[in-house]
Design an enzyme around this catalytic site. Structure first.
Site, PDB file in Angstrom:
ATOM      1  N   TRP A 108      -2.974  -2.531  -1.546  1.00  0.00           N
ATOM      2  CA  TRP A 108      -2.710  -4.110  -1.729  1.00  0.00           C
ATOM      3  C   TRP A 108      -3.433  -4.707  -0.528  1.00  0.00           C
ATOM      4  CZ3 TRP A 108      -0.244  -7.933   0.809  1.00  0.00           C
ATOM      5  CH2 TRP A 108      -0.082  -9.234  -0.014  1.00  0.00           C
ATOM      6  N   LYS A 155       9.872 -15.984 -12.208  1.00  0.00           N
ATOM      7  CA  LYS A 155       9.607 -14.671 -13.251  1.00  0.00           C
ATOM      8  C   LYS A 155       8.296 -15.112 -14.014  1.00  0.00           C
ATOM      9  CE  LYS A 155      11.254 -12.302 -11.773  1.00  0.00           C
ATOM     10  NZ  LYS A 155      11.954 -11.863 -10.570  1.00  0.00           N
ATOM     11  N   GLY A 176       0.174  -1.059   6.388  1.00  0.00           N
ATOM     12  CA  GLY A 176       0.549  -2.145   7.407  1.00  0.00           C
ATOM     13  C   GLY A 176      -0.545  -3.190   7.779  1.00  0.00           C
ATOM     14  N   ARG A 210       3.425  -0.316  -5.257  1.00  0.00           N
ATOM     15  CA  ARG A 210       3.074  -0.669  -3.648  1.00  0.00           C
ATOM     16  C   ARG A 210       1.991  -1.498  -3.596  1.00  0.00           C
ATOM     17  NH1 ARG A 210       6.888   1.452  -0.221  1.00  0.00           N
ATOM     18  NH2 ARG A 210       5.576   0.734   1.643  1.00  0.00           N
ATOM     19  N   GLU A 247      14.714 -18.984 -10.252  1.00  0.00           N
ATOM     20  CA  GLU A 247      14.445 -17.542 -10.661  1.00  0.00           C
ATOM     21  C   GLU A 247      13.618 -17.269 -12.020  1.00  0.00           C
ATOM     22  OE1 GLU A 247      14.146 -14.949  -8.976  1.00  0.00           O
ATOM     23  OE2 GLU A 247      13.955 -13.112 -10.383  1.00  0.00           O
ATOM     24  N   GLU A 270       4.780 -15.028 -11.819  1.00  0.00           N
ATOM     25  CA  GLU A 270       4.256 -14.137 -11.366  1.00  0.00           C
ATOM     26  C   GLU A 270       3.778 -13.061 -12.542  1.00  0.00           C
ATOM     27  OE1 GLU A 270       8.564 -11.716 -10.098  1.00  0.00           O
ATOM     28  OE2 GLU A 270       6.657 -11.345  -8.978  1.00  0.00           O
ATOM     29  N   CYS A 299       0.850  -1.225   0.084  1.00  0.00           N
ATOM     30  CA  CYS A 299      -0.086  -0.153   0.119  1.00  0.00           C
ATOM     31  C   CYS A 299       0.791   1.237  -0.010  1.00  0.00           C
ATOM     32  CB  CYS A 299      -0.936   0.123   1.236  1.00  0.00           C
ATOM     33  SG  CYS A 299      -2.052  -1.439   1.504  1.00  0.00           S
ATOM     34  N   HIS A 355      12.073 -38.081  -9.568  1.00  0.00           N
ATOM     35  CA  HIS A 355      11.660 -38.503  -8.203  1.00  0.00           C
ATOM     36  C   HIS A 355      10.235 -37.975  -8.037  1.00  0.00           C
ATOM     37  CE1 HIS A 355      15.485 -40.245  -6.932  1.00  0.00           C
ATOM     38  NE2 HIS A 355      16.191 -39.041  -7.112  1.00  0.00           N
ATOM     39  N   LYS A 405       5.437  -4.364  -5.181  1.00  0.00           N
ATOM     40  CA  LYS A 405       6.862  -4.394  -5.214  1.00  0.00           C
ATOM     41  C   LYS A 405       7.482  -4.724  -3.947  1.00  0.00           C
ATOM     42  CE  LYS A 405      10.764  -3.652  -7.279  1.00  0.00           C
ATOM     43  NZ  LYS A 405      11.079  -4.911  -8.259  1.00  0.00           N
TER      44      LYS A 405
HETATM   45  O1  M6R Z   1      12.535  -6.042  -1.775  1.00  0.00           O
HETATM   46  P1  M6R Z   1      13.008  -7.394  -1.590  1.00  0.00           P
HETATM   47  O2  M6R Z   1      13.972  -7.989  -2.458  1.00  0.00           O
HETATM   48  O3  M6R Z   1      12.958  -7.665   0.005  1.00  0.00           O
HETATM   49  O4  M6R Z   1      11.534  -8.291  -1.966  1.00  0.00           O
HETATM   50  C1  M6R Z   1      11.677  -9.689  -1.930  1.00  0.00           C
HETATM   51  C2  M6R Z   1      10.449 -10.248  -2.832  1.00  0.00           C
HETATM   52  O5  M6R Z   1       9.229  -9.671  -2.483  1.00  0.00           O
HETATM   53  C3  M6R Z   1      10.675 -10.103  -4.236  1.00  0.00           C
HETATM   54  O6  M6R Z   1      11.954 -10.395  -4.616  1.00  0.00           O
HETATM   55  C4  M6R Z   1       9.677 -10.644  -5.129  1.00  0.00           C
HETATM   56  O7  M6R Z   1       9.907 -11.996  -5.018  1.00  0.00           O
HETATM   57  C5  M6R Z   1       9.703 -10.211  -6.322  1.00  0.00           C
HETATM   58  N1  M6R Z   1       8.309  -9.802  -6.949  1.00  0.00           N
HETATM   59  C6  M6R Z   1      10.283 -11.451  -7.653  1.00  0.00           C
HETATM   60  O8  M6R Z   1      10.200 -10.631  -8.889  1.00  0.00           O
END
Ligand code: M6R
Length: 589
Positions: A71, A466, A96, A27, A462, A469, A2, A485, A584
């Site tokens: 959010w 990507k 929060g 956010r 990773e 998401e 948020c 397995h 983010k």
């Molecule tokens: O700001 P941070 O690196 O602590 O964030 C961690 C995760 O929330 C962040 O990497 C999230 O997984 C991303 N959206 C991945 O692309």
């Protein structure tokens, strides 16, 4: 998560609030709203969806107001649950989570008060109304003392039309003074035009009245230093690119170059070097993409420095009563420096005697306050929710740290091996449009698998994150040897499998898994720096990487996977910059 904003001053508040919210949209973006004060009352305008839905709110009159982009945590994304929330004489926005909101809500309902939303936040307005007897700051302090959890708050009271009140605990909040008035915001870009910026710390309050800003701690009024910004607060622009994600991918070479540590020039090197010499064991705590960079770092640190490394998802670390032996170094990796789980894990490790080094991309973020030392990735601001350049920057920095640790331990490790990485990443980027042609192969799949061994496993994880998401395709990252397995049962005719293969010694082993997939009808995309495997009969398509030091190869092999996710997201008609349900910066548990 948020984003919140507040303004009081000479100008109309509504356009400023909406402009600021647009810059905070990373956010959260499932609903948005603003409230202004005009002619003895509040006007509130909220909508489900993105900040662009607030267009009609620009005409709201008044020189003092607050805004929010949400959010959702408690209560569905809807207009009813959108902020601001009002009760009695108060209206507020909150970032929060109020963990004890249910008993508090019961208490308020017991007094006959009626709630208008399902949110945890609304209870704050009720408590303010209950505690206020003419001194709003006192009421805010009493209210804050009743709350468990995290909050950044901006509050207006009907009795004081031009005054904004702010409070913070574990959610970021900054205060600014500009030419035309004073501001509150969750992050710097929202109020980038301000001439003075102040960070509110946990337990602090601010009162803004036109140009006049006062700060308070538990004991009374306090003086605060203005923030020292490392660079001018930038307002990110997409420029020539269709999306921030694409732009940020093209910034990878610079992000790597800027984040490779030049230890001789780094002012905190001597202090860190002492810590490195004393380090017997490393625990890396992080979430999401940062967790994956921790896995890559483990490989490099253990190989070069022979110091044992564990990598733990921060949300698990914080609740497992971790063992912290003497000589433990905790690396808390977080792009934003605000991830609640990573902050809590770092705090716990510190309380148990570990030395904490934060690895973050954001100066002045919360993690910089609690760590013993801070190493900055210099990727520049990252706006797209899907992390790209910040991941490559984390790897550059963590690889440099692995080299430094090895040298501190008297092992041979040549920093020159890192030097070609920016130019190599440039070469890889130049080829990523190939992924446009691969993306259609994934479009109708039920699921996609990413496999790799050793350092390649990190890139597989990773790449999978990507893809899921931003394309919303179910996807898994697997150690290549583990596929047989269980997960191999899910591979049938046409199942896309992305295999990462850059570790020469493991090549035949990974190719076994590739053959097993292909034998069951799976279509393998091979991402490799070993050209001899590109024409293997089990490989459906390949992407050839330039040769590089094997240990560091995830920094390159991830780039085509980021591009694959991007083009698949586009092909599925999604907005890659703002995937559904995500934000983010995850400042809640
Ligand atoms: O700001 P941070 O690196 O602590 O964030 C961690 C995760 O929330 C962040 O990497 C999230 O997984 C991303 N959206 C991945 O692309």
């Amino acid at each position: 998560m948020c984003g919140i904003i507040g303004y009081t001053g000479k100008e109309q508040a509504a356009p400023k609030l909406i402009c600021g919210l647009k810059r905070l949209e990373y956010r959260g973006y499932d609903s948005a709203g603003i409230a202004t004060f005009h002619r003895d009352d509040f006007s509130v305008f909220k909508r489900k969806g993105r900040v662009s839905e607030l267009k009609g709110g620009e005409t709201l009159q008044g020189n003092c107001g607050i805004g929010h982009t949400r959010w959702a945590t408690h209560g569905a994304p809807s207009e009813r649950n959108a902020h601001p929330h009002a009760f009695g004489r108060f209206v507020l926005v909150h970032n929060g989570i109020i963990e004890n909101y249910l008993p508090l809500r019961k208490e308020c309902e017991g007094r006959g008060e009626v709630f208008a939303s399902e949110t945890d936040s609304e209870v704050i307005a009720h408590l303010l109304e209950y505690y206020d007897s003419g001194d709003v700051l006192a009421a805010l302090k009493k209210t804050a003392a009743r709350l468990t959890g995290s909050f950044a708050l901006a509050v207006m009271c009907r009795d004081e039309p031009n005054v904004l009140y702010a409070a913070r605990r574990k959610s970021p909040l900054i205060v600014g003074r500009g030419k035309d008035g004073s501001y509150i915001a969750s992050d710097v870009p929202a109020i980038a035009e301000c001439e003075e910026l102040y960070t509110l710390r946990d337990g602090e309050f601010a009162v803004l009245d036109g140009d006049n800003i006062r700060f308070y701690g538990e004991e009374g009024e306090i003086k605060k230093e203005t923030m020292k910004l490392v660079s001018k607060a930038d307002v990110p622009e997409k420029g020539e690119y269709a999306h921030f994600m694409l732009k940020e991918m093209h910034e990878i070479p610079a992000a790597i170059a800027n984040s490779l540590l030049d230890f001789e020039e780094n002012s905190c090197f001597s202090a860190i070097n002492i810590v490195l010499c004393q380090t017997e064991y490393i625990e890396i705590v992080a979430c999401g993409t940062a967790y994956h960079s921790g896995i890559a770092a483990k490989h490099a640190i253990e190989a070069l420095a022979r110091v044992p490394v564990e990598v733990t998802v921060a949300s698990e670390y914080r609740y497992r009563d971790p063992i912290v032996p003497k000589g433990t170094l905790v690396l808390a990796v977080s792009q934003s420096g605000e991830t609640a789980d990573t902050l809590a894990a770092a705090e716990l490790a510190k309380s148990k005697g570990a030395t904490v080094i934060a690895v973050t991309n954001v100066p002045d973020s919360s993690i910089t306050q609690l760590a013993h030392f801070v190493l900055f990735t210099r990727a520049g601001r990252e706006v797209a929710v899907a992390a790209t350049k910040s991941f490559n920057a984390q790897l550059a920095l963590l690889y440099s740290l692995a080299v430094a640790l090895a040298r501190a331990k008297g092992k041979r490790a040549d920093p020159e091996l890192l030097r070609p990485l920016p130019a190599l990443s440039e070469q890889v980027l130049a080829e990523t449009e190939q992924m446009k042609e691969v993306a259609p192969l994934l479009l109708d799949s039920r699921s996609v698998y990413f496999i790799g061994r050793g350092a390649d496993y990190c890139a597989a994880l990773e790449g999978s994150l990507k893809l899921k998401e931003i394309s919303y395709l179910p996807s898994e990252g697997y150690p290549a040897g583990e596929l047989k397995h269980g997960t191999l049962a899910l591979v049938d005719e046409g199942t896309p499998v992305v295999a990462v293969l850059t570790q020469h010694a493991l090549a035949e082993k990974t190719m076994n898994a590739v053959s097993e997939v292909s034998a069951r009808g799976g279509k393998v995309l091979l991402v490799t720096n070993l050209p001899e495997y590109c024409s293997h009969r089990s490989v459906f398509r390949s992407f050839l990487l330039p040769p590089c030091e094997e240990l560091f190869s995830p920094i390159l092999s991830v780039i085509p996977l980021q591009a694959l996710a991007y083009y698949t997201s586009l092909a599925r008609g999604n907005d890659p910059d703002k995937p559904r349900n995500l934000a983010k910066s995850v400042t809640v548990e």
